[in-house]
Design an enzyme around this catalytic site. Structure first.
Site: not given
Length: 287
Positions: A18, A20, A226
């Site tokens: 991922d 961001d 996250d």
């Protein structure tokens, strides 16, 4: 430091990540602290696959900056982009792909115009603001991106991010309405994303199968993320790395086994997480 001994090369590894709050810092979007690990992956010939809610325009620029020539996955798995040289090298049939700006791309599920048509109807009953309702300045305010980056973020092909202003109970009803049209809503880091019934795991499975066919052997896989929309991806790989949120908390799922928790969010934590995951795979081979 990522080991480059002969045992670490006994099998092929692919890393999915991922962006961001994971590879990129939450506030300044910097990846600088992750570069030592990225450079080592490149030196070892380990593919690094970016998997994000970001658009192709955003991710193409990031891949160029990081000198990544592997495929990348945009808009939460709805769009897979494969550089032309990579497709030729892997001998992939492109019958179901379209070619644009030096790369092949494949849209899974609904395209954005279909999504926007339905959202225009639902907006009469629910309180939300989509990217289609925003100006570039609005997106800058919501994300902290530069104007140029915000304009790239608005160039979507298969999803629509939105800010939800209504009640939680209304969100459940909204999701039910979407499901009648084979669409769903997924919570990301900043936004909810309306998209077809595909996700990051679909793209990860496709790419893992492609790499295994090319190598003629099982591939060891790592993924870092996250947010809730990363869980399906984390569950598909051999070693998951869960990144902390900005407040230091971690998402949890009982089905996510043996995950590694990175020590901090963003690029510095990403580097530590990658190094720990590679070591865990080596330890597993040695056991």
């Amino acid at each position: 430091m990522i080991s480059t001994d002969s045992h670490s090369r006994a099998y092929h590894t692919v890393v999915f990540t991922d962006l961001d709050g994971t590879l990129l810092n939450h506030d300044d979007y910097s990846y600088k602290a992750a570069m030592p690990a990225i450079d080592e992956l490149r030196a070892n010939g380990t593919p690094l696959i970016l998997v994000s809610s970001k658009t192709r325009a955003e991710m193409a620029q990031l891949c160029a900056e990081l000198v990544i020539t592997d495929p990348y996955v945009c808009e939460n798995g709805s769009l897979i982009v494969m550089p032309e040289a990579w497709v030729k090298s892997f001998g992939i049939a492109t019958d179901s792909f379209t070619f644009s700006d030096g790369a092949w791309q494949f849209v899974q599920g609904a395209k954005r115009p279909q999504i926007l048509t339905l959202l225009a109807e639902l907006k009469r009953h629910y309180d939300f603001t989509g990217f289609a309702d925003m100006s570039v300045a609005n997106v800058v305010d919501c994300t902290g991106l530069s104007e140029a980056a915000a304009a790239q973020a608005m160039q979507r092909l298969a999803t629509e991010p939105l800010l939800w202003h209504d009640k939680e109970s209304a969100l459940i009803e909204f999701a039910q309405q979407l499901s009648k049209h084979n669409l769903r809503v997924v919570k990301g880091g900043r936004f909810y994303h309306v998209m077809a019934h595909c996700d990051k795991s679909d793209a990860v499975r496709y790419l893992l199968n492609t790499y295994e066919s090319h190598y003629g052997a099982k591939v060891k896989s790592i993924a870092l993320g996250d947010s809730p929309n990363d869980l399906v991806m984390l569950k598909e790989v051999d070693q998951a790395v869960v990144m902390p949120h900005k407040d230091g908390t971690y998402m949890h799922d009982d089905e996510l086994l043996n995950e590694i928790r990175a020590p901090q969010e963003g690029a510095r934590g990403w580097r530590a997480g990658v190094e720990a995951a590679l070591q865990a795979l080596r330890n597993g081979e040695e056991a």
